[in-house]
Design a protein around this motif. Structure first.
Motif, PDB file in Angstrom:
ATOM      1  N   VAL A 290       0.851  -1.188   0.000  1.00  0.00           N
ATOM      2  CA  VAL A 290       0.000   0.000   0.000  1.00  0.00           C
ATOM      3  C   VAL A 290       0.884   1.234   0.000  1.00  0.00           C
ATOM      4  CG1 VAL A 290      -1.771   1.286   1.271  1.00  0.00           C
ATOM      5  CG2 VAL A 290      -1.830  -1.207   1.266  1.00  0.00           C
TER       6      VAL A 290
ATOM      7  N   LYS B 191      -1.995  -0.852  -3.390  1.00  0.00           N
ATOM      8  CA  LYS B 191      -3.208  -0.100  -3.130  1.00  0.00           C
ATOM      9  C   LYS B 191      -2.796   1.327  -2.778  1.00  0.00           C
ATOM     10  CE  LYS B 191      -5.404  -4.335  -1.461  1.00  0.00           C
ATOM     11  NZ  LYS B 191      -6.347  -4.526  -2.583  1.00  0.00           N
TER      12      LYS B 191
ATOM     13  N   THR C 171     -10.241   1.271  -4.664  1.00  0.00           N
ATOM     14  CA  THR C 171     -10.292  -0.153  -4.944  1.00  0.00           C
ATOM     15  C   THR C 171     -10.201  -0.292  -6.459  1.00  0.00           C
ATOM     16  OG1 THR C 171     -11.626  -2.169  -4.861  1.00  0.00           O
ATOM     17  CG2 THR C 171     -12.843  -0.087  -4.762  1.00  0.00           C
TER      18      THR C 171
ATOM     19  N   SER D 290      -5.952  -3.042   3.308  1.00  0.00           N
ATOM     20  CA  SER D 290      -5.511  -1.651   3.430  1.00  0.00           C
ATOM     21  C   SER D 290      -5.568  -1.192   4.883  1.00  0.00           C
ATOM     22  CB  SER D 290      -6.372  -0.737   2.563  1.00  0.00           C
ATOM     23  OG  SER D 290      -6.240  -1.038   1.199  1.00  0.00           O
TER      24      SER D 290
END
Length: 373
Positions: free
Chosen positions: A202, A254, A285, A297
């Motif tokens: 992420v 992400k 998303t 996340s």
């Protein structure tokens, strides 16, 4: 042809679950089957069972695990909208919540009293998770009162714990070696980011450094999608997620914004006070604003919050201790890091809910049939 499947709501996602004995073992054949079953060449998935949003166009294939100490393995599939393809590189915690309830309901894991523990391995990433399913009275429940932000509907309570989530993909909680750094995207001014690998890779943007709050309405996040994608693509190579010459995708890392807590109104019209959460979070998303937050996340945000210099700690005015409350578009999601050693959480837990919605036979066009040997 037709195949048996079960539709489940896990948290704020919907996911079709398939027993591995009923679908092709070859990844290419499985992808063709899912694309045909979901109608995934069409962005609204009209001629198929897909839900036409990233959070409702998901699948998982579940089977008994050969690994000692693990009950089931599941392969997660993010079925594309209008792309005619499936993304296989990520995991989904909400779908894992549904998998936990599914395997207990189907007798793949026996009930063990008021709470039944299911140990699951995501074969996409190797992540190991525990689902603690509410089986009060020693029986399986089809309905429950546990709710989660993003829906007022109740479900069966499932406590979902990620085991040793740090570095699952890259080998390190902070793949670049820094809890935060400046990232320049194109000709724009650099923004402060934390590139984190916990639950999933992420990249978290310091909202203040990007002249944002982290509490923007979903319409504003939609307008920022091209910029957020550019940040994602810029971070991918720095995080070691790309092979030489490989083009970046839109599944990992992400990407999202993190900012200080502020009062806001959820998508269900509920007011949330600044004191009710520790940080504001807005995530994508794939290429759409997430209506809440993906659990992988959420794990990454909580793990980053343990480091003093991360963008999460900056937004929270200090490192997190135990529970971290995330202000998402749908409401407040609380995440707990425990068994923290050397700055790494060995368990990260989120309380979720799930419900089995339907057992079905999906009729699949012949274009989705497995190829002959």
């Amino acid at each position: 042809m037709h195949i048996p499947a079960t539709l489940v709501r896990g948290g704020t996602s919907k996911c079709w679950l398939f027993n591995q004995v009923d679908v092709p073992g070859d990844r290419g054949d499985l992808e063709r089957l899912l694309v045909a079953a979901y109608g995934a060449t069409d962005p609204v998935e009209l001629d198929g069972v897909g839900g036409a949003t990233p959070t409702t166009s998901k699948a998982a294939v579940v089977g008994a695990s050969p690994e000692p100490g693990i009950d089931v393995d599941y392969l997660f599939a993010q079925v594309g909208l209008g792309t005619g393809s499936v993304e296989w590189t990520s995991n989904c915690g909400n779908c894992a919540t549904g998998v936990a309830l599914y395997v207990v309901t189907k007798g793949m894991v026996p009930v063990t009293g008021d709470r039944t523990r299911v140990v699951m391995r995501n074969t996409n990433t190797g992540a190991v998770l525990e689902g603690l399913v509410d089986t009060a009275g020693g029986v399986v429940h089809h309905f429950g009162r546990q709710t989660v932000p993003g829906t007022r509907a109740g479900g069966v309570g499932v406590g979902l714990t990620f085991r040793d989530p740090a570095g699952g993909t890259t080998g390190s909680l902070f793949p670049t070696g820094e809890p935060a750094q400046n990232l320049r995207v194109g000709t724009a001014e650099p923004v402060r980011v934390s590139m984190v690998d916990a639950g999933a890779p992420v990249v978290l943007i310091d909202a203040v450094s990007a002249a944002r709050t982290g509490a923007e309405p979903l319409e504003r996040i939609s307008a920022d999608v091209p910029w957020l994608r550019a940040v994602r693509h810029g971070a991918a190579s720095l995080m070691g997620l790309l092979q030489p010459g490989e083009a970046p995708g839109d599944a990992v890392p992400k990407v999202g914004l993190v900012g200080p807590s502020v009062p806001y109104t959820t998508t269900l019209g509920e007011r949330v006070a600044a004191e009710a959460h520790d940080v504001s979070v807005r995530m994508l998303t794939m290429n759409a604003p997430h209506p809440a937050i993906g659990l992988t996340s959420a794990v990454a945000v909580a793990a980053a919050g343990l480091a003093e210099d991360s963008v999460v700690s900056r937004a929270a005015s200090g490192p997190a201790d135990g529970w971290l409350r995330l202000g998402t578009p749908a409401g407040v999601v609380a995440v707990r890091c425990s068994e923290v050693r050397d700055g790494l959480p060995h368990r990260v837990t989120v309380q979720r809910a799930a419900r089995l919605l339907a057992d079905a036979r999906i009729y699949v066009p012949e274009t989705g049939a497995p190829r002959a040997a």
